[in-house]
Scaffold this active site. Sequence first.
Site, PDB file in Angstrom:
ATOM      1  CE  LYS A   1       4.118   7.091   9.163  1.00  0.00           C
ATOM      2  NZ  LYS A   1       4.072   5.666   9.292  1.00  0.00           N
TER       3      LYS A   1
ATOM      4  CB  THR B   1       6.209   4.140   6.476  1.00  0.00           C
ATOM      5  OG1 THR B   1       6.631   4.879   7.850  1.00  0.00           O
ATOM      6  CG2 THR B   1       4.866   3.517   6.914  1.00  0.00           C
TER       7      THR B   1
HETATM    8  O1  LIG Z   1       4.465   4.840  12.325  1.00  0.00           O
HETATM    9  C1  LIG Z   1       5.002   3.937  12.003  1.00  0.00           C
HETATM   10  C2  LIG Z   1       6.449   4.112  11.976  1.00  0.00           C
HETATM   11  O2  LIG Z   1       6.841   5.366  12.190  1.00  0.00           O
HETATM   12  C3  LIG Z   1       4.270   2.675  11.766  1.00  0.00           C
HETATM   13  O3  LIG Z   1       3.893   2.535  10.399  1.00  0.00           O
HETATM   14  P1  LIG Z   1       2.707   1.363  10.422  1.00  0.00           P
HETATM   15  O4  LIG Z   1       1.632   2.156  10.986  1.00  0.00           O
HETATM   16  O5  LIG Z   1       2.590   1.634   8.504  1.00  0.00           O
HETATM   17  O6  LIG Z   1       3.150   0.130  10.610  1.00  0.00           O
END
Ligand SMILES: O=C(CO)COP(=O)(O)O
Length: 325
Positions: free
Chosen positions: A184, A241
């Site tokens: 993701k 995300t």
């Molecule tokens: O894993 C995350 C939310 O579940 C955090 O996402 P980011 O690392 O893109 O900030």
Amino acid sequence: MKIGVIGGGAWGTALAQVAAHEGREVILWAREPAVVDSINATHENALFLAGVALSPTIRATDDLAALAGMDAILVVAPAQHVGSVLAAAPVGRIPLVLCAKGIEAGSKRLVGEVARAVHPDAPIAVLSGPTFAHEVAAGLPTAVTLACEDAELGERLAARLAARHFRTYASTDVAGAEIGGAVKNVLAIGCGVVEGAGLGQNARAALIARGFAEMTRFGLARGARAETLAGLSGLGDLVLTCSSPSSRNFSLGVGLGRGDSAAALLSDRRTVAEGAFTAPVLREAARDAGVDMPITEAVCRLLEGAPVSDVIGDLLARPLKGEAG
Ligand SMILES: O=C(CO)COP(=O)(O)O
Ligand SMILES: NC(=O)C1=CN([C@@H]2O[C@H](COP(=O)(O)OP(=O)(O)OC[C@H]3O[C@@H](n4cnc5c(N)ncnc54)[C@H](O)[C@@H]3O)[C@@H](O)[C@H]2O)C=CC1
């Protein structure tokens, strides 16, 4: 219950806060002396989670030896550093709860495979899901997957790591929980590009749906279960995300979409955007497995500096195919 936390970034700090609020004894190892001092002296992580008043019972240390004798250790270093940090930690048979999201460059191993190689006697669990650290630290409602092959241990850990606002759903699909979280991040970069380049909401929804198809193809090829990929740690985290500038991966993509270079965008950040490191190794792993991942390939090209218009043009020019393909 005594909980050790490896990693004093935003997520390690937020998880330490949840455990401390539940009355657990928490020792957090941080790499930066400034983080250790900030947590111990002012009960705040001014570097990575500024503005959150932390429980005064959280003790920070720069000495991994302080984690000996814990009942469980949450491993929250960035994926590329888990192997080296764990190698120096006194783990033995202590259950490791892996919270990093990524695939190790070079070895192409998931974080669980890295941890097993370093500490073969330690039971492994994975905690993953849609969890922005600042929301969890603020006590906002959040739900995660807690995966462990040993179902009994998994349920015990899920019960002990849960809090009223932090629901843990037990699973035995470790690979599934890991793959959702790793993939993701790469797709979120792609969604950020769509935003930054002004390609519209339709394109973003299409990217989420076709990205989920990619995640599922890769996950199934690597032994994940479809229901895990459709759950909190897969689809749930993908949706979070891919929809918010709070995501470091999404915001990296926004910069790429506006035409900035990955090198420039990554050079002045202290925080980690895991997708930038996972994308090239995911592309290799997918090719090894014979799995088609066009969005991942596109994100890699963008990180390598290909112009947005070329990459999007090539994605759109691919031959039409059936939706199930
Ligand atoms: O894993 C995350 C939310 O579940 C955090 O996402 P980011 O690392 O893109 O900030
Ligand atoms: N921040 C969040 O909302 C969430 C983060 N995660 C995951 O947690 C993991 C850690 O991310 P964050 O806590 O957000 O980090 P962060 O971006 O807040 O901080 C960076 C972290 O990287 C560490 N680091 C940098 N270089 C290192 C090295 N050479 N060796 C060891 N550690 C090093 C720093 O000490 C710091 O802990 C990542 O895999 C991330 O995907 C998972 C869920 C939510």
